[in-house]
Scaffold this active site. Structure first.
Site, PDB file in Angstrom:
ATOM      1  N   HIS A   1      -0.082  -6.646  27.052  1.00  0.00           N
ATOM      2  CA  HIS A   1      -0.598  -6.207  25.757  1.00  0.00           C
ATOM      3  C   HIS A   1      -2.099  -6.466  25.643  1.00  0.00           C
ATOM      4  CE1 HIS A   1      -0.307  -5.484  21.349  1.00  0.00           C
ATOM      5  NE2 HIS A   1      -1.287  -6.367  21.308  1.00  0.00           N
ATOM      6  N   GLU A   2      -2.484  -7.694  25.934  1.00  0.00           N
ATOM      7  CA  GLU A   2      -3.902  -8.040  25.813  1.00  0.00           C
ATOM      8  C   GLU A   2      -4.744  -7.352  26.879  1.00  0.00           C
ATOM      9  OE1 GLU A   2      -4.824  -9.408  23.217  1.00  0.00           O
ATOM     10  OE2 GLU A   2      -2.862 -10.085  22.505  1.00  0.00           O
TER      11      GLU A   2
ATOM     12  N   HIS B   1      -5.951  -4.075  25.551  1.00  0.00           N
ATOM     13  CA  HIS B   1      -7.171  -4.215  24.740  1.00  0.00           C
ATOM     14  C   HIS B   1      -8.391  -4.421  25.637  1.00  0.00           C
ATOM     15  CE1 HIS B   1      -4.879  -4.300  21.097  1.00  0.00           C
ATOM     16  NE2 HIS B   1      -4.322  -5.478  21.311  1.00  0.00           N
TER      17      HIS B   1
END
Length: 377
Positions: free
Chosen positions: A25-26, A29
């Protein structure tokens, strides 16, 4: 006899589920930020005090926090909770300021924020596509094989050979569609559409309720019509069709999430069914004992959950940021910092309240409250 995976295996399984998913997920980003020239100051897996870490040549601090319940990427220029320009940001040298998150146009900021949840969905789709390639896709026709005596189907008047075409507001294409619908609508009265001897008919039906207990002692309340299927039909899936099947399955899972949340909001389903990190840890331990397939499928489900929850339009979540960016794009100017600040405070309070609720539920599911009641009594 109830099987229990044990605390060490449960903790290990939880870390193996949450750790990689938070990282993915990170990383979404982080990679989107790099694409648009935004510098990342910190990439953290876990919260709280750093227990391990290093700094790369770009100046990004990669670290692991002691509390493995999430993670974050802190972009250069993120000097306040709402990521808006401040006096401190304006004081930065022009070259350094251009590499900050606030300096980017709204569409780039939106992509950076959305990249995390999107990557979670992509990972789940890849996993489900792999299952489709390996095991094919079950496409049993929705034809009634036998009707169990005294069941909801028998009471409604369904007969062997009827072809189910619709349940409630959902079209039924395969037998598995019917199972998915009935499982999450126990005790509800709806309509069933079917074909008998080439003629379409509709009947009211009250879905039956069955209490089940699995090998780990977990109790489930599920809906059942009381229809046995005919011979299961499984078709082979090719490389190019697998992603299509995976996207369809992902959409079905998200639709089921939306529906169950709606049932909780409207009171048709108890809030006690909401679970949090402790429930995920428990299920992780249980699924890892069932084999690799069950555990990997759980990772796909949790990844979809993580992506879905983060896209909810709640301040503090990615969806909350995207909501403000949509308003900014429509107004051609950002929402005022004070409005955003209060919205984020409200979002934080809501998230903390939800965390308390699901933790209370989790502890209750583990039997803590019953044990305390017995001790007090």
């Amino acid at each position: 006899m109830i099987d229990t995976p044990g605390l060490p295996l449960t903790l290990l399984a939880f870390i193996l589920v949450i750790g990689p998913l938070v990282f993915v997920h990170e990383m979404g980003h982080y990679l989107a930020a790099r694409l648009f020239g935004v510098k990342s100051d910190v990439f953290s897996i876990g919260f709280g005090r750093e227990i391990a870490g290093w700094t790369d040549k770009r100046g990004t601090r990669w670290k692991v926090g002691w509390m493995p319940l999430g993670g974050y990427v802190r972009f250069a220029g993120d000097m306040n909770a709402v990521s808006q320009p401040s006096a401190e940001w304006l004081a930065l040298p022009a070259d350094e300021r251009n590499r900050t998150f606030q300096a980017k146009p709204v569409w780039q900021r939106a992509i950076i924020v959305a990249a995390g949840p999107v990557v979670n969905f992509v990972l789940a789709i890849l996993i489900l596509a792999g299952f489709a390639l390996a095991y094919g896709d079950t496409r049993t026709p929705p034809v009634v094989g036998t009707v169990l005596e005294g069941s909801a189907a028998a009471t409604a008047g369904l007969q062997e050979g009827d072809r189910i075409t619709r349940l409630g507001d959902r079209d039924i294409a395969v037998f598995e569609d019917m199972l998915s619908y009935t499982r999450i609508h126990p005790g509800e009265t709806t309509t069933v559409g079917f074909e008998r001897a080439g003629q379409g008919q509709t009947l009211p039906v009250t879905i039956g309720v069955e209490e089940q207990t699995d090998r780990f002692g977990n109790n489930y309340r599920i809906g059942m019509l009381g229809i046995a299927r005919g011979e299961r039909v499984t078709v082979s899936i090719g490389l190019f069709e697998a992603p299509v099947v995976a996207v369809q399955r992902t959409g079905e899972i998200v639709s089921m999430m939306v529906e169950t949340i709606g049932q909780i909001i409207t009171g048709r389903r108890s809030v006690k069914e909401l679970g949090g990190p402790l429930s995920i840890a428990k299920v992780s331990g249980e699924q890892i004992t069932l084999g690799v397939d069950a555990f990997v499928f759980l990772i796909a489900l949790v990844s979809i959950n993580l992506g879905f929850i983060n896209l909810l339009p709640v301040p503090m979540l990615d969806g909350g940021h995207l909501l403000f960016y949509a308003i900014e794009a429509a107004r051609r100017r950002p929402v005022g910092p004070h409005v955003q600040e209060w919205a984020f405070r409200g979002g934080m309070a809501a998230i903390l309240g939800l965390m308390l609720l699901v933790t209370f539920n989790d502890l209750g599911n583990f039997g803590l409250w019953r044990s305390l009641a017995r001790l007090i009594g």
